[in-house]
Design an enzyme around this catalytic site. Structure first.
Site, PDB file in Angstrom:
ATOM      1  CE  LYS A  24      48.403  38.957  29.780  1.00 42.68           C
ATOM      2  NZ  LYS A  24      48.659  40.182  30.560  1.00 42.68           N
ATOM      3  CB  SER A  44      52.592  40.574  30.256  1.00 42.49           C
ATOM      4  OG  SER A  44      51.323  40.957  30.760  1.00 42.49           O
ATOM      5  CB  SER A  92      50.473  43.981  30.815  1.00 38.51           C
ATOM      6  OG  SER A  92      51.654  43.635  31.479  1.00 38.51           O
TER       7      SER A  92
END
Lengths: 97, 489, 480
Positions: free
Chosen positions: B83, B158, B182
């Site tokens: 990420k 996210s 997330s």
């Protein structure tokens, strides 16, 4: 809706420029969110301590022994403006440090 | 299974074993996943950056080490997508934000050091909601990631890019971060495994902070075994993170085969309220039946303060965020707007650099901490947080694990919620409480809607009971076949 | 007594002498090349996290114990949020409502020996900011080396009633901090900084007057000067209504001796303090505090008390000796080396000659060329009349240069004093013969005339005669 002047003063405190459309959106959205948050008023929190950390103190602490610093070229590699190895910024509005 | 075409379908466990044994080169694994990404990434936009040369260089270095006779680490040659909130030395770190558009990290996050030491191949930087603020991966300043099960829908967020990278088998493993769901929510919406680790289990050092008291790094995988493999590499104490726990790291793989016989499973009634989609509810109820069929005992429990999770979360997270994001000020390393004076440098750099959702949360948090409002908002929220924690403490006094839905609904069409102030937040209603309490929780594939959208089941356990989650997920996985299905992409 | 009463409180920041910064492991040294003592943590790079340097807390506890304050069993850190280029995180990690220490006091002492207790409200730990430097060409440049250096903020009660008391408080506080080794307290390097709060009210009134904060104070003298200026300004305002005193922050200009209001271009600060989520609360165990307490040295006032009582010294001498604990130690060693020496005489030597040399800066007390025992030997020679006071100073200089002991130097330089009665009697008789007028005058009762006879003896002996012995001999011979 929140008071537009509150949005303006909070934006100033947070150092955020808002364009007019964003400002309108935030006046509306923050109003809705704060209205939702009001449901917390229903909870009796008398004598309830706060939880600012999810776990109990871990008391991690470090030995007072130096570790090599980052090479200055690495520390400044992303600097948007510099004078030699110093970060450079424009003057403060109205003078005075 | 040994053809190069199918290599991207192999598990991380198998790939690592084969690479360490010299049966496959790290380079051949890297090339297979690069080829897979080249074919499916254009329709999904999971990655913000995937530098084939950097990937191959790492793979070649690993092969060279094996050729020299060195023993390779537990993730030998396994690609792990990262990420783009986690710092990787000499790689871009944008956090999905214009304000860090040109930023290159001069250092590695702790988990990145661990991955390198385990001989993993860092496989690109995945898309995310800007600074992890969002639940759909649509607030990214750069691209919108699509759900591989239906590219017209969002993947959740996210950590949507990481979830999609794994779901579409562009990488066998990925790292995401959790602040309020997330990892679990995109895992659920994309049909993969995602683990929110116990607060303190994994060092946060090098993960750009959204809300420090909630953030945790965690793994994505396509099986419980792969999840355990990656968790074992990243878990453990780090003296550069004061909130890192001094807690031994168990052998997670060893928990996988323990089954659920006699396991006490709690079903929190508040997780099955009116807001939960009927298909989601039915899927989770079927999962509970399956677990019961495997020998688990179930009982109803109550987490009475669940409904307060959203207001508490959005006050706590945004308060911390308003402070954590103050460093992005246009002075030392972030993108700087033209300005004649310092005041305008701040307001313009931040005004231009942050998107609307980030501004909204900074504003809310700044407000909640400001003079005259602190007690009513920040303090009140942290008190109710204590009550939420106590709910879990009470529940875990009687059960080993809690089971419920992850997200109230499956993936919705792109744009359906991101512009609605509350609708997006309400998607996190069943995930935020775990972050507020600091416990661990996992999303595991549990079925599909009629329209073939994945639905996950959430397992929650007390702090550091990740083995319980993995053991339950592995038993469920062995009894079902949802995780073996592949998206159309 | 003035109709007005001055109220002063001081906030002192001292840099702690740790090897590394408060929340990262960068070393810090004053004057380093810009931005060479920085890392992801103190540069506030995305993802970097603070880890407390426990040694800084220990030095804080040491300070707390030295001023008699209460050490908390539980403390926490908070974020103080504001934007400034020398603060790359956008917040300072400080302590808001649970400082590690509260209470305590510094006792100040006046020339007449009277004392006054200045209370300490609290002491807390926080991190220093970097350094911004203005460029005349516009704008500023920022060096973050100092960013993150541990600071103790020591906040006094508003207990001081005059600029002089403020000066004495600072001097006493600094001396204590240097005794316990927590900071070098060098204001020139910025390792000690002070802000002053001052107000003036009619004597007898309970409510405080309007408070003004003064910044940019770079020496204790300037703290006193700035306060004197402000007190005069406030008093004039109160007496004549010359201006209205408003609550504000003012900067001191050392060249003019005046203060002027700091231009403020912002709405009032709202620091939005909240608990620092990256640093868990800290517990302080009683035995940790005890162990730190056990290592505290004798503190300045206790030392002066002891020097005064054990050696019969005036308190003034005590304070001069106690300015440097190692100088006081040197004094005590010198006294101990020869019990026959008068401690006051030893004190005079140390506070005058030894300190004069030390102030020249070429020697330190720890490597002083004249060991305490050797100084004691010199003082004994003077006491016994082997050298005169003037000669003793010359011997001292010789000892400083050569490192030899006093008798060696005196002998080598021919600085022995003639005290031998037999040897001197010849010279005295010769002098009496040579100075009939003086002898007549002495006999007539003019004691002063004796000086001419002594002078003659001195001339004959090239200054080596012991004046005391010569006097006695003159009296004896004239009485024959």
């Amino acid at each position: 809706m929140v008071d537009p002047s509150v949005v303006d003063s909070v934006a100033a405190l947070a150092r955020l420029d808002l364009d007019p459309a964003q400002r309108e959106r935030l006046i509306s959205d923050l109003g809705k969110i704060l209205a939702h948050i009001e449901m917390l008023d229903r909870v009796d929190t008398t004598d309830v301590p706060i939880t600012s950390h999810p776990l109990d103190a871990t008391d991690v602490d470090a030995a007072d022994e130096p570790i090599a610093s980052l090479p200055v070229a690495e520390g400044l590699r992303n600097a948007p403006d510099r004078e030699g190895d110093l970060f450079r910024v424009p003057p403060v509005l109205g003078g005075d440090g | 299974m040994s053809s190069v075409d199918a290599l991207h379908r192999e598990s991380a466990v198998d790939l690592a074993r084969a690479c360490a044994a010299g049966e496959r080169s790290a380079r051949s694994i890297a090339d297979a996943f690069l080829a897979r990404a080249a074919s499916v990434e254009p329709g999904l936009d999971a990655f913000l950056e995937l530098d084939a040369a950097r990937v191959r260089a790492q793979a070649d270095a690993i092969d060279a080490r094996r050729d020299r006779g060195e023993t390779l680490g537990p993730l030998a040659g396994v690609p792990v997508a990262i990420k783009d909130l986690i710092a990787e030395r000499d790689a871009p770190l944008t956090c999905g934000s214009r304000i860090l558009e040109n930023y290159v990290s001069p250092y590695d996050a702790h988990v990145i050091e661990r991955l390198r030491a385990a001989d993993a191949v860092l496989f690109g930087r995945t898309n995310l909601d800007e600074f992890a603020m969002g639940s759909t991966t649509e607030t990214s300043a750069f691209k919108v990631t699509k759900n591989p099960w239906d590219p017209a829908r969002f993947p959740g967020g996210s950590s949507g890019g990481s979830a999609v990278a794994v779901a579409a088998r562009m990488a066998p493993l990925a790292l995401g971060t959790e602040t309020g769901g997330s990892i679990r929510q995109p895992a659920s919406l994309c049909g993969v495994y995602g683990l929110k680790t116990t607060y303190g289990r994994v060092s946060r050092y090098g993960a750009a902070a959204y809300a420090s008291s909630l953030d945790q790094i965690g793994p994505f995988a396509t099986s419980a075994a792969d999840l355990a493999l990656l968790l074992g590499v990243i878990a453990g104490r780090d003296t550069r993170d004061s909130t890192s726990a001094d807690e031994p790291v168990p052998d997670y793989a060893a928990s996988l085969g323990q089954g659920v016989e006699g396991l006490r499973i709690g079903v929190p009634r508040e997780f099955f309220g009116d807001g939960v989609d009927p298909e989601v509810r039915a899927t989770v109820e079927r999962a509970i039946e399956t677990l019961r069929g495997l020998g688990a005992e179930t009982r109803d429990v109550s987490l009475p303060h669940t409904e307060y999770g959203i207001p508490v979360y959005y006050l706590v997270a945004t308060s911390e965020a308003s402070s954590n994001l103050a460093r992005y000020d246009g002075v030392h390393y972030t993108t700087r707007a033209d300005a004649p004076d310092l005041e305008h440098l701040y307001t313009r750099s931040r005004g231009d650099g942050f998107g609307l959702e980030v501004k909204k949360r900074i504003m809310l948090g700044t407000f909640a901490l400001s003079a005259g409002y602190y007690d009513a908002y920040y303090k009140k929220a942290q008190q109710v947080r204590t009550l939420i924690r106590r709910d879990f403490d009470a529940a875990f006094a009687d059960v080993d694990v809690l089971v419920g839905p992850v997200a109230p609904a499956p993936a919705a069409p792109l744009g359906a919620v991101v512009d609605d102030a509350l609708a997006m937040y309400m998607m996190d209603v069943l995930t935020v409480t775990a972050n507020l309490a600091g416990i661990c929780a996992l999303s595991c594939p549990a079925g599909f809607t009629e329209g073939r959208l994945p639905i996950g089941v959430q397992l929650l356990a007390p702090p550091f009971a990740e083995p319980t989650l993995l053991r339950t997920a592995a038993a469920f996985e062995a009894a079902t076949d949802y995780s073996r299905e592949e998206p159309i992409a | 007594m003035s109709a007005w009463e001055t109220i002063i409180g001081l906030e002192v920041h001292v840099q702690l002498d740790t090897a590394t910064k408060l929340f990262c492991r960068c070393a810090y040294e004053y004057g380093g090349q810009p931005n060479t003592q920085t890392c992801p943590v103190c540069l506030a790079l995305p993802g970097a996290l603070p880890v407390l340097n426990r040694e800084a807390l220990r030095l804080g506890i040491r300070t707390a114990l030295a001023v008699g304050a209460d050490v908390a069993t539980h403390t926490k850190f908070d974020r103080k949020n504001y934007f400034y280029p020398d603060l790359p995180k956008g917040y300072q990690i400080s302590q808001f409502d649970e400082p590690f220490c509260s209470g305590g006091a510094i006792t100040i002492e006046f020339k007449d020996g009277s004392t006054k207790r200045i209370g300490i409200t609290r002491i807390h730990l926080e991190e220093d900011a970097g350094k911004s430097t203005h460029r005349d060409t516009g704008g500023s440049v920022v060096d973050l080396n100092r960013c993150g250096v541990p600071l103790l903020e020591i906040v006094s009660e508003p207990d001081m009633r005059s600029p002089e008391e403020a000066y004495r408080y600072l001097t006493a506080l600094k001396l204590t901090l240097r005794y316990i080794g927590v900071s070098d307290c060098d204001m020139e390097k910025g390792s000690l900084r002070c802000d002053a709060n001052v107000s003036v009210r009619p004597r007898g009134q309970e409510a405080f007057g309007t408070k003004v904060e003064i910044k940019n104070l770079n020496s204790f003298r300037n703290v006193q000067r700035a306060l004197e200026f402000e007190v005069a300004r406030h008093t004039a305002a109160l007496e004549h209504g010359s201006e209205e005193i408003v609550q504000q922050t003012r900067l001191f200009d050392a060249t003019t001796g005046e203060t002027r209001p700091m231009r403020s271009k912002e709405q009032a600060h709202d620091y939005r303090y909240f608990p620092e989520p990256d640093v868990p609360p800290v517990t302080i165990a009683g035995d940790e505090v005890e162990a730190i307490g056990a290592t505290l040295p004798e503190l300045p006032r206790a030392k002066v008390d002891r020097l005064a009582t054990a050696h019969g010294l005036p308190r003034y001498d005590g304070w001069v000796l106690a300015e440097e604990p190692s100088v006081a130690d040197y004094f005590e060693e010198a006294v101990a080396a020869d019990a026959a020496n008068d401690p006051k005489a030893v004190s005079n030597w140390v506070t005058n000659e030894v300190k004069r040399v030390l102030n020249e800066g070429t020697h330190t007390i720890d490597a002083f060329p004249i060991p305490s025992g050797a100084l004691s030997g010199l003082i004994a020679m003077q006491r016994d009349g082997a050298v005169s006071a003037t000669q003793a100073k010359e011997v001292f200089q010789g000892m400083l240069e050569t490192g030899d002991d006093a008798p060696t130097v005196a002998k080598a330089r021919g600085l022995e004093q003639l005290s031998d009665t037999d040897a001197l009697e010849t010279a005295v008789r010769a002098a009496i013969d040579a100075c009939p007028k003086a002898v007549a005058d002495v006999r007539a009762g003019k004691e002063k005339a004796k000086g001419a006879i002594v002078g003659h003896v001195m001339k004959q002996t090239r200054g080596k005669a012991n004046p005391g012995v010569v006097q006695q001999l003159i009296d004896r011979v004239l009485a024959e």
